[in-house]
Design an enzyme around this catalytic site. Structure first.
Site, PDB file in Angstrom:
ATOM      1  N   LYS A   1       0.826  -1.205   0.000  1.00 39.86           N
ATOM      2  CA  LYS A   1       0.000   0.000   0.000  1.00 39.86           C
ATOM      3  C   LYS A   1       0.868   1.266   0.000  1.00 39.86           C
ATOM      4  O   LYS A   1       0.441   2.319  -0.461  1.00 39.86           O
ATOM      5  CB  LYS A   1      -0.924   0.025   1.225  1.00 39.86           C
ATOM      6  CG  LYS A   1      -1.861  -1.162   1.367  1.00 39.86           C
ATOM      7  CD  LYS A   1      -2.864  -1.264   0.243  1.00 39.86           C
ATOM      8  CE  LYS A   1      -3.981  -2.247   0.518  1.00 39.86           C
ATOM      9  NZ  LYS A   1      -3.568  -3.648   0.598  1.00 39.86           N
TER      10      LYS A   1
HETATM   11  C1  LIG Z   1      -4.217  -4.775   0.169  1.00 41.69           C
HETATM   12  C2  LIG Z   1      -3.417  -5.987   0.104  1.00 41.69           C
HETATM   13  C3  LIG Z   1      -3.669  -6.989  -0.841  1.00 41.69           C
HETATM   14  C4  LIG Z   1      -4.820  -6.886  -1.814  1.00 41.69           C
HETATM   15  O1  LIG Z   1      -4.611  -5.901  -2.784  1.00 41.69           O
HETATM   16  P1  LIG Z   1      -5.826  -5.360  -3.663  1.00 41.69           P
HETATM   17  O2  LIG Z   1      -5.260  -4.249  -4.457  1.00 41.69           O
HETATM   18  O3  LIG Z   1      -6.870  -4.910  -2.691  1.00 41.69           O
HETATM   19  O4  LIG Z   1      -6.296  -6.495  -4.489  1.00 41.69           O
HETATM   20  C5  LIG Z   1      -2.842  -8.088  -0.856  1.00 41.69           C
HETATM   21  N1  LIG Z   1      -1.829  -8.221   0.023  1.00 41.69           N
HETATM   22  C6  LIG Z   1      -1.562  -7.281   0.941  1.00 41.69           C
HETATM   23  C7  LIG Z   1      -0.449  -7.507   1.899  1.00 41.69           C
HETATM   24  C8  LIG Z   1      -2.328  -6.136   1.014  1.00 41.69           C
HETATM   25  O5  LIG Z   1      -2.051  -5.207   1.931  1.00 41.69           O
END
Ligand SMILES: *Cc1c(COP(=O)(O)O)cnc(C)c1O
Length: 496
Positions: free
Chosen positions: A112
Site C-alpha cells: 500500500k
Molecule cells: C491490500 C493488500 C492486498 C490486496 O490488494 P488489492 O489491491 O486490494 O487487491 C494483498 N496483500 C496485501 C499484503 C495487502 O495489503
C-alpha cells in the site's frame, strides 16, 4: 493527449485527473476510469535505463495530464525517497525460478505504501490546482494495510485530516499495533464491531450522504478517499509493473518483447487491475493470474461469470485479502461491457440488492487473459515452509497465497512463461502466522520474540516500521458499532 476521467455508472461529463483524485468516487457512486488507456511513449529498452522515479514520471504523466511536469516530479520525488529502505524502491528477488516483486520496502512494509506515499502529494497538489479551500478529510476503511499506510502518508500533512476504520477483530496484532500507535494531530483510528465489508460499506454510505456533505462544507470540510477506488492510488501502481519488466530486461532475464506472467494476491482488485492497465499500455504481459484465499469470490467469478458475495466471510491468515466485495472489479466489468454505464449501474445495483450479478458470454471472452486461482490456509502455510526450507527465502502469508496459485497454474497449464509474483507485504507484518508455518514450536513466543527469531532465521534486518512500535504507546482506543460511524466522524470533526 489529454486523459479525462468518467464514471462507470453514468455518462456524466468527464473530469480532469486532479478533480477525480479530489473526489475519489463519482457523484453517482461510480468509480472514475480514464476515457482511454494511454500507450507508453518510450520503449521498454529506453525505460530499462531509468530509475524508479524516472519510470514513475514516464508512466504517471500519461494519466495525470493536467499536472505540470514540475508538480508531478515534485510529488514523485517527495514520495519515493529515503522512506523506502532500498534504492530500487521495488526490487525483484528470485526464488525457485519465480521473480518476487518486493513491494513492501516503504514506511509501513506493505505494498500500500507504493501508492499511499504519493497520494497525499497528489491530493494536496490537486486541491491547490482546483482552489479548494476546505480542509480535506480522508475517510478510509481498511482490512489492515491501507489504514496504516494512509495514516503514515497523511500524518501532519497541512490541510488534511484522516479517519481510519478497521475491523476490530479482523487484523493481525502487528497491523493493529501499527495503527493504534499512529502519531499526528490530524489522525484518528477507530475499530468497528464488524468485518472489512461492513467498514467499507459504512464508509461508502458516508461518502454518499449528501446531507452530511452539506453540513461539512459549512464547517469547512470535505471528504476524499484513500481507498483503492481513488484513481490517485491506481495510477502509481501501474508504475511498478512497467518497472518490473524493465528490470528483468536490464538483467537479461527476459529478451526484448518476451512476455511475462504476473500473479497477484488479490483483495479489492486494485493491484491486479494496475497490472492489466500496464498490459494495455504496451508492457508485454501475457497472463494475469488472480490469486485468492478462502474468500474465493473472484476465483468463482472467473470460473463461472457470476459474481456472488452470498457466502460466509472467512477470517484467514491473509487478512488484507479477506474481502467479498472487490470494488475495483467494477472498473474491469465496465470496460469489458463496452463501457456501457447503464448496464454497469444495473449490475452494481444487483450486487447491492441481491449480492450478485452475471456477465454475458461476450464479456467472458474479454477475460481470456485472466486466470483465477485460490489457496487454502493449509496450502499457504505449507508453501511458506517449503520455500524457506528449499532456499531460505521467507514470504508473508499474502505473497504465499500467490505463490501457491502460481505453482498450481504452472502445473495445470505447463506454461513456462517467466513469472512475476507481486510480493505485497513483509513477513515481519505477519510474523506469527509466518513463523508458525515454518515451525509450530514458535507458537509460545510473544510477537516481538517472534520478530527477533524471524530476523535470525531469514537474515533480513528487522524493518524500522517494526522497531518503532515495540515500545510505542497506544494513542487511539475508539471502538464503535457499524451504525455509529457517522456520529464518530462528526465528533472527530467537532460537528456535534
Ligand atoms: C491490500 C493488500 C492486498 C490486496 O490488494 P488489492 O489491491 O486490494 O487487491 C494483498 N496483500 C496485501 C499484503 C495487502 O495489503
Amino acid at each position: 493527449m489529454e486523459i479525462l476521467y468518467k464514471s462507470t455508472r453514468s455518462d456524466s461529463t468527464p473530469v480532469k485527473a486532479s478533480e477525480a483524485i479530489l473526489k475519489g468516487l463519482a457523484n453517482d457512486g461510480g468509480l472514475f476510469v480514464p476515457t482511454s488507456l494511454p500507450k507508453l511513449s518510450l520503449s521498454m529498452e529506453e525505460l530499462s535505463k531509468m530509475n524508479y522515479q524516472e519510470v514513475a514520471y514516464e508512466v504517471m504523466k500519461l494519466f495525470l495530464t493536467d499536472f505540470t511536469e514540475e508538480e508531478l516530479k515534485h510529488c514523485i520525488n517527495s514520495a519515493y525517497d529515503s522512506k523506502f529502505d532500498v534504492e530500487e524502491i521495488a526490487p525483484l528477488a528470485e526464488a525457485k525460478g519465480v521473480y518476487y516483486l518486493e513491494l513492501f520496502h516503504g514506511a509501513t512494509i506493505a505494498f500500500k505504501d507504493m501508492a499511499l506515499s504519493i497520494l497525499p502529494h497528489l491530493l494536496t497538489t490537486s486541491a491547490k490546482k482546483n482552489n479548494v479551500k476546505n480542509e480535506i478529510v480522508i475517510l478510509t476503511a481498511t482490512s489492515g494495510d491501507t489504514g496504516k499506510a494512509a495514516l503514515a502518508g497523511f500524518a501532519d500533512v497541512p490541510g488534511t485530516k484522516i479517519i481510519v476504520f478497521y475491523p476490530k477483530n479482523g487484523v493481525s496484532p502487528i497491523q493493529e499495533k501499527q495503527m493504534v500507535t499512529q502519531k499526528g494531530a490530524n489522525t484518528h483510528v477507530v475499530g468497528i464491531h464488524g468485518n472489512f465489508d461492513d467498514a467499507q460499506t459504512g464508509v461508502k454510505n458516508l461518502f454518499a450522504d449528501t446531507e452530511l456533505a452539506k453540513e461539512m462544507d459549512e464547517k469547512g470540510f470535505q471528504f476524499s478517499s484513500a481507498n483503492s477506488i481513488n484513481i490517485g492510488r491506481l495510477v502509481p501502481q501501474v508504475v511498478y509493473y512497467v518497472y518490473a519488466y524493465t528490470r528483468l530486461l536490464a538483467n537479461g532475464k527476459l529478451t526484448a518483447g518476451e512476455k511475462m506472467n504476473v500473479v497477484v494476491p488479490t483483495g479489492n482488485f486494485g493491484n491486479i487491475l494496475a497490472a492489466y492497465y500496464a498490459k494495455n499500455m504496451g508492457v508485454p504481459v501475457d497472463k494475469l493470474v488472480c490469486a485468492s484465499n478462502d474468500n474465493k469470490v473472484l476465483y468463482d467469478f472467473f470460473q463461472t461469470g457470476t459474481y456472488d458475495r452470498n457466502r460466509d466471510f472467512i477470517l484467514t491468515a491473509s487478512p488484507s485479502m479477506d474481502i467479498l466485495i472487490s470494488s475495483n472489479l467494477e472498473r474491469l466489468i465496465y470496460k469489458i461491457a463496452g463501457e456501457d454505464a447503464t448496464a454497469n449501474a444495473e449490475r452494481m445495483s444487483s450486487l447491492n440488492k441481491n449480492g450478485s450479478y452475471n456477465i454475458t458470454e461476450e464479456m467472458k471472452k474479454e477475460l481470456a487473459d485472466f486466470k483465477g486461482g485460490y489457496a487454502t490456509e493449509a496450502e499457504t502455510f505449507e508453501f511458506i515452509k517449503k520455500l524457506y526450507d528449499d532456499c531460505g527465502y521467507v514470504v508473508d502469508t499474502h505473497t504465499a497465497v500467490a505463490g501457491v496459485v502460481c505453482e498450481k497454474y504452472q502445473k495445470e497449464t505447463g506454461d513456462t512463461t517467466k513469472t512475476v509474483v507481486a510480493s505485497t507485504a513483509s513477513p515481519y507484518k505477519f510474523t506469527r502466522s509466518v513463523m508458525n508455518a515454518i515451525d509450530p514450536k514458535y507458537d509460545s513466543m510473544t510477537d516481538f520474540e517472534l520478530v527477533d527469531e524471524l530476523c535470525k532465521i531469514s537474515g533480513v534486518d528487522v524493518p524500522n516500521a517494526i522497531e518503532e512500535i515495540r515500545t510505542a504507546p497506544v494513542l487511539h482506543d475508539t471502538v464503535c458499532e457499524k451504525d455509529e460511524m457517522k456520529s464518530v466522524v462528526k465528533k472527530f470533526l467537532g460537528m456535534e
